[in-house]
Motif scaffolding. Structure first.
Motif, short mmCIF file in Angstrom:
data_model
loop_
_atom_site.label_atom_id
_atom_site.label_comp_id
_atom_site.label_asym_id
_atom_site.label_seq_id
_atom_site.Cartn_x
_atom_site.Cartn_y
_atom_site.Cartn_z
N ASP A 144 1.13 -1.25 0.30
CA ASP A 144 -0.01 0.16 0.48
C ASP A 144 1.04 1.08 -0.11
O ASP A 144 1.77 0.64 0.19
CB ASP A 144 -0.74 -0.20 1.66
CG ASP A 144 -2.37 0.98 1.09
OD1 ASP A 144 -3.54 0.55 0.80
OD2 ASP A 144 -2.29 2.11 0.32
N TYR A 145 0.35 2.49 -0.21
CA TYR A 145 1.33 3.81 -0.10
C TYR A 145 0.50 4.78 0.33
O TYR A 145 0.67 5.92 0.31
CB TYR A 145 1.71 3.80 -1.50
CG TYR A 145 0.97 4.07 -2.72
CD1 TYR A 145 0.15 5.26 -3.35
CD2 TYR A 145 0.03 3.49 -3.17
CE1 TYR A 145 -0.76 6.05 -3.93
CE2 TYR A 145 -1.03 3.87 -4.42
CZ TYR A 145 -1.17 4.96 -4.42
OH TYR A 145 -2.33 5.12 -4.92
N ASP A 146 -0.97 4.01 0.75
CA ASP A 146 -1.47 5.41 1.57
C ASP A 146 -1.04 5.74 3.09
O ASP A 146 0.08 4.64 3.25
CB ASP A 146 -3.07 5.13 1.73
CG ASP A 146 -4.03 5.64 0.33
OD1 ASP A 146 -3.09 6.52 -0.13
OD2 ASP A 146 -4.73 4.98 0.28
N ASN A 168 3.54 2.36 -4.36
CA ASN A 168 2.38 2.15 -5.57
C ASN A 168 2.77 1.39 -6.65
O ASN A 168 3.84 1.03 -7.71
CB ASN A 168 1.77 3.36 -6.05
CG ASN A 168 0.85 2.86 -7.42
OD1 ASN A 168 0.20 1.78 -7.74
ND2 ASN A 168 0.63 4.68 -7.68
N ALA A 185 -4.52 -0.96 -10.52
CA ALA A 185 -3.84 -1.50 -8.83
C ALA A 185 -4.38 -2.75 -9.83
O ALA A 185 -3.92 -3.29 -9.26
CB ALA A 185 -4.32 -1.01 -8.38
#
Lengths: 441, 441
Positions: free
Chosen positions: A119-121, A165, A201
């Protein structure tokens, strides 16, 4: 300033706190202060510290202190033949938001061998309407916050996190590499679970899994928060994500009210936990070989309606690796006597016998394409495609690809826009009336 | 030793830690140390401290810091007419174990007005295979551990806890009193959710709700962990828990393997989260008047099969308050023009037109009893009663009760024993074959 002096300072303070604990009489206080010392050390060093020692072998002993007694009972009750096999399994979870975080927690509590999280959040207070994350984690990266919690919950699970991401080129390569070598024995992992919230994604997961011949499961929740689904994808055997527009569960809400300027998607902890529950249950059935692994389970929360479905792969799929996997599956299948899959159960809605994408009920050993244009109402009751499919030209798989790629890119752009129209009222006119009646409670 | 010196000591240490924070450059460290100081103060004083200030009015503003943006979006998307009404509602959750704790967390994250939690158990490490509780809470009472977490997650929710067993006489009276006066305005609460794991507690909830004419919902998971259900119970209108043996979802597991000496029940976070999700979704639909409130939703995880069902009340129910509610409902109904309930949707399995308890498809305005003995296969496909019903004598509601009570007590004893046989293979012989096929993955 480096971290060293702070480490020292806190260690000093915590050692004094520890002495203070010795003077305390109440066990409850010992307990909680002890934990917070542990927490403090852990947060300063930025390394999660497990709550308990690792357990080397699962026990079925029925004592309060055994975290596995209720899972090992699945064996004694005849549900699972060898529950402990779960410790050898590695699952990648792509997206640890409203669904993925709960999925990761469930697998951790079930004692999975290894989890690889992508995840990149960051955690936001706006996410607090879903399970798992706590408000004090706001601002932390989701994968690190998740790891922190999960190691605390069950230190027996190995957690690997990637705060990036997967759709960028370098990260995609890393992602593919982890599918190939990420297991506990540095081999291929067992399953990829897609819990992302966007088309790009999902397409990246699809591409990677087709390349690596990796079985994966996809999940989704609608932007109005009241429907969702899970889907099992086995390259070459079932439709991949590029084979056909993805199926979503229809709701009785007019899609024109969705996605207006400045309107954010809705979400509910209920829908997300149900979808996570379906996904991990399907995962457990797949990994531990019990029950029936579902190809598709939908959830319409407004009516408690659960459509099921299977889709065969599209012989004109644009993903070249999908076509390779289809060929492999066909040749493997032709050496078998009967087709054991795609049998519909009595509960499954009947799939119409033909449609525009040539993906259903074609003789699997001899792919057939058609150019008929029909509506998406050909899919099972209560389901619809996420967007209307673009008319496909009949062309052989050997056709030149350059022009086609340009056309496909344009088409993909169109599809990306169409994807915004996720939900549509095509299922139950009568449900709307029912809603009115329900309001009379 | 009193708590005061420790408070002082920790306050001193934390103030020094606070000074140390000022010397730190990284924001991440500030953040986490800050949280742990908060935690330390909270644990020493043994009082849950909320993470944020209370919010007086829900906002739909789409910013990361708004915990309600994704819920208020339900309004803009046309799902819910007035989401903020949830803040006026009070729900009691009886049993905060594997299902109830997740139910409480979901309602808290949804911003319910008030929760009243009942349980008398302690958190154990053996519970760590389900969501919600953390290992460091082992040994604490479930209701207090739950309150601690929930207030941290959302301080806008008022949490009232009762650490007792509702089945004892005094506690039962308190329980009834909280139903009657527990709301935010000291009036009747809006809903009772039963998340208990035993027959006696369900009967106590049933009795209290019949007395108070209180709508409630029941939930359950099977002892082999792979099925569960929720049920909506409106006194006088639907079958109460004493009207008929409760329905459970059939699985294909031989019940003779269950409940052997020393074998504990199995549980899975997946099944429990799905059941909790169904229960809270039904609760939201009921409280906020959207969608269709389901009377019964079952979950068979092995086959992803979801039976639905409705049961009318039994005119010879042994609960005298149930009979009063039935009379009230009949007289209220006779002044209405049409019966809007119990319409089956297309997805609902068809209920057979007659059975042994005289509870189905009788003309509601004129209760009829029969003495026919049939099997429980008369209920919808995939469902069975938790135990075989004892043959009922036809007797008028006015018949003398003393002898009958003695007989009923003996019968109840028998039923309690029969209840242990919760699950039985009567659904899908073919599923067993399918399981074998699935193993070929």
């Amino acid at each position: 300033m480096t971290e060293q002096p702070v480490d020292k300072y806190v260690e000093d303070l915590t050692s004094r706190l520890e002495k203070a604990i010795d003077n305390l009489s109440g066990q409850k206080h010992d307990h909680s202060i002890d934990n917070h010392i542990r927490d403090s050390q852990r947060s300063v060093k930025n390394q999660p510290v497990p709550y308990r020692e690792k357990i080397s072998k699962l026990s079925a002993e029925v004592v309060d202190s055994n975290p596995y007694s209720r899972l090992m009972a699945l064996q004694r009750m005849g549900i699972v033949q060898d529950y402990e096999k779960i410790r050898e399994k590695t699952v990648a979870v792509v997206g640890v938001g409203g669904v993925g975080s709960v999925v990761a927690e469930m697998l951790t509590r079930c004692g999975i061998g290894k989890l690889i999280l992508f995840d990149y959040d960051k955690v936001e207070i706006a996410n607090m309407n879903r399970l798992f994350y706590q408000p004090d984690q706001a601002g932390l990266s989701k994968v690190e916050a998740a790891r922190d919690t999960l190691i605390h919950v069950n230190p027996d699970v190995q957690i690997e996190v990637h705060n990036f991401n997967i759709t960028t080129m370098d990260n995609f390569d890393t992602f593919v590499g982890r599918i190939r070598n990420g297991s506990l024995t540095n081999g291929k992992i067992d399953l990829v679970l897609s819990c992302v919230d966007n088309f790009e994604a999902r397409m990246a997961v699809n591409m990677a899994c087709n390349e690596e011949n990796q079985i994966w499961m996809e999940s989704g929740v609608s932007e109005n928060a009241v429907s969702g689904h899970i889907q099992y994808i086995e390259p070459g055997k079932t439709a991949c994500f590029a084979c056909v527009p993805p199926l979503v569960v229809a709701s009785n809400i007019d899609e024109r009210t969705l996605k207006r300027e400045g309107v954010c998607a809705a979400s509910l902890p209920t829908t997300m936990a149900v979808v996570a529950g379906f996904l991990v249950m399907n995962t457990l059935k797949f990994l531990l070989h019990f029950g029936e692994v579902s190809h598709y389970v939908g959830y319409n929360a407004l009516a408690d309606f659960f459509p099921r479905h299977s889709i065969k792969p599209n012989p004109t799929c644009e993903d070249s690796h999908c076509l390779i996997r289809q060929k492999e599956y066909q040749s493997k299948k032709s050496s078998e006597t009967i087709d054991i899959d795609f049998q519909t159960t009595e509960e499954e809605p009947i799939v119409h016998e033909d449609n525009e994408w040539g993906i259903e009920l074609v003789d699997e050993s001899e792919p057939v394409t058609t150019t008929d244009e029909k509506t998406s109402s050909d899919v099972a009751e209560g389901l619809k495609f996420a967007y209307e499919p673009v008319k496909k030209e009949v062309e052989s798989k050997e056709a030149g690809n350059t022009d086609r790629e340009t056309a496909e890119n344009a088409k993909n752009d169109a599809l990306l826009k169409l994807k915004d129209i996720l939900l549509e009222a095509d299922m139950m006119k009568k449900m709307e009336e029912k809603n009115q009646l329900t309001k009379k409670h």
